[in-house]
Design a protein around this motif. Structure first.
Motif, mmCIF file in Angstrom:
data_model
loop_
_atom_site.group_PDB
_atom_site.id
_atom_site.type_symbol
_atom_site.label_atom_id
_atom_site.label_comp_id
_atom_site.label_asym_id
_atom_site.label_seq_id
_atom_site.Cartn_x
_atom_site.Cartn_y
_atom_site.Cartn_z
ATOM 1 N N VAL A 253 67.478 25.112 33.266
ATOM 2 C CA VAL A 253 67.796 25.417 32.364
ATOM 3 C C VAL A 253 68.473 25.686 31.377
ATOM 4 O O VAL A 253 68.753 26.092 29.896
ATOM 5 C CB VAL A 253 66.771 24.409 30.954
ATOM 6 C CG1 VAL A 253 65.446 23.425 31.575
ATOM 7 C CG2 VAL A 253 65.525 25.701 31.311
ATOM 8 N N GLY A 254 69.310 27.607 31.707
ATOM 9 C CA GLY A 254 69.622 27.763 31.907
ATOM 10 C C GLY A 254 70.139 29.261 32.635
ATOM 11 O O GLY A 254 69.027 28.959 33.896
ATOM 12 N N ASN A 255 70.622 30.271 32.641
ATOM 13 C CA ASN A 255 70.943 31.746 32.925
ATOM 14 C C ASN A 255 68.938 32.021 33.592
ATOM 15 O O ASN A 255 68.307 32.222 32.484
ATOM 16 C CB ASN A 255 71.433 32.605 32.375
ATOM 17 C CG ASN A 255 72.581 32.107 31.433
ATOM 18 O OD1 ASN A 255 73.177 31.044 32.430
ATOM 19 N ND2 ASN A 255 73.687 32.652 31.224
ATOM 20 N N ASN A 256 68.839 31.889 35.525
ATOM 21 C CA ASN A 256 67.729 31.948 35.003
ATOM 22 C C ASN A 256 66.331 31.746 34.956
ATOM 23 O O ASN A 256 64.811 32.409 34.272
ATOM 24 C CB ASN A 256 67.436 33.595 34.927
ATOM 25 C CG ASN A 256 68.266 34.229 35.651
ATOM 26 O OD1 ASN A 256 69.426 33.991 37.214
ATOM 27 N ND2 ASN A 256 69.017 35.820 35.195
ATOM 28 N N VAL A 257 66.614 30.659 34.039
ATOM 29 C CA VAL A 257 65.352 30.120 33.694
ATOM 30 C C VAL A 257 64.772 28.304 34.213
ATOM 31 O O VAL A 257 66.257 27.947 34.249
ATOM 32 C CB VAL A 257 65.654 29.768 32.096
ATOM 33 C CG1 VAL A 257 64.098 28.613 31.354
ATOM 34 C CG2 VAL A 257 65.937 30.805 30.710
ATOM 35 N N GLU A 258 63.518 28.657 35.039
ATOM 36 C CA GLU A 258 63.371 27.012 35.839
ATOM 37 C C GLU A 258 62.439 26.845 34.971
ATOM 38 O O GLU A 258 61.647 27.358 34.977
ATOM 39 C CB GLU A 258 63.512 27.439 36.981
ATOM 40 C CG GLU A 258 64.847 27.457 37.574
ATOM 41 C CD GLU A 258 65.079 28.512 39.181
ATOM 42 O OE1 GLU A 258 63.797 27.871 40.024
ATOM 43 O OE2 GLU A 258 66.476 27.791 39.369
ATOM 44 N N MET A 259 62.268 25.542 35.005
ATOM 45 C CA MET A 259 60.781 24.403 34.731
ATOM 46 C C MET A 259 60.304 23.845 35.494
ATOM 47 O O MET A 259 61.332 22.669 36.381
ATOM 48 C CB MET A 259 60.814 23.682 33.690
ATOM 49 C CG MET A 259 61.470 24.240 32.669
ATOM 50 S SD MET A 259 62.002 23.641 31.200
ATOM 51 C CE MET A 259 60.874 22.213 30.408
#
Length: 116
Positions: free
Chosen positions: A90-96
């Motif tokens: 969902v963003g830079n180095n952001v994972e769900m």
């Protein structure tokens, strides 16, 4: 005025003691029941089955790199996929990590870039 009332309300007459009460045809109940079942089938059950099949085909066609929207309104790109779960970037180095069933729709390529 009385003629108007008799048009809307019919007179009630007493029934003779020996006469059986008039009854409707036995087929009318069966016909009404069949019409009711057909109405339920065409208005509720069939469209719901169609939507469920469409959603299942969307979930089966998910692939790495697809841009998706979840039930919570989160937009992201699929970075990993398994049988039951997806990892959504969902963003830079952001994972769900989410269940596949949380995916509502697959977005056209480039949608996330155009929103940034």
């Amino acid at each position: 005025m009385d003629q108007l009332l008799t048009f809307f309300i019919s007179n009630a007459y007493a029934q003779s003691a020996g006469e059986p009460a008039p009854q409707g045809s036995g087929y009318s109940l069966v016909i009404m029941l069949v019409v009711f079942v057909l109405l339920i089938y065409f208005t509720i059950w069939r469209p719901q089955n169609r939507r469920a099949k469409e959603q299942q085909s969307v979930l089966n066609s998910l692939a790495k790199g697809d841009e998706v929207m979840t039930a919570g309104g989160v937009l992201g790109r699929i970075s990993k996929i398994t049988d039951q779960y997806i990892v959504l970037s969902v963003g830079n180095n952001v994972e769900m990590m989410l269940q596949k069933s949380a995916v509502v729709s697959v977005l056209p390529k480039g949608t996330i870039k155009s929103l940034e």
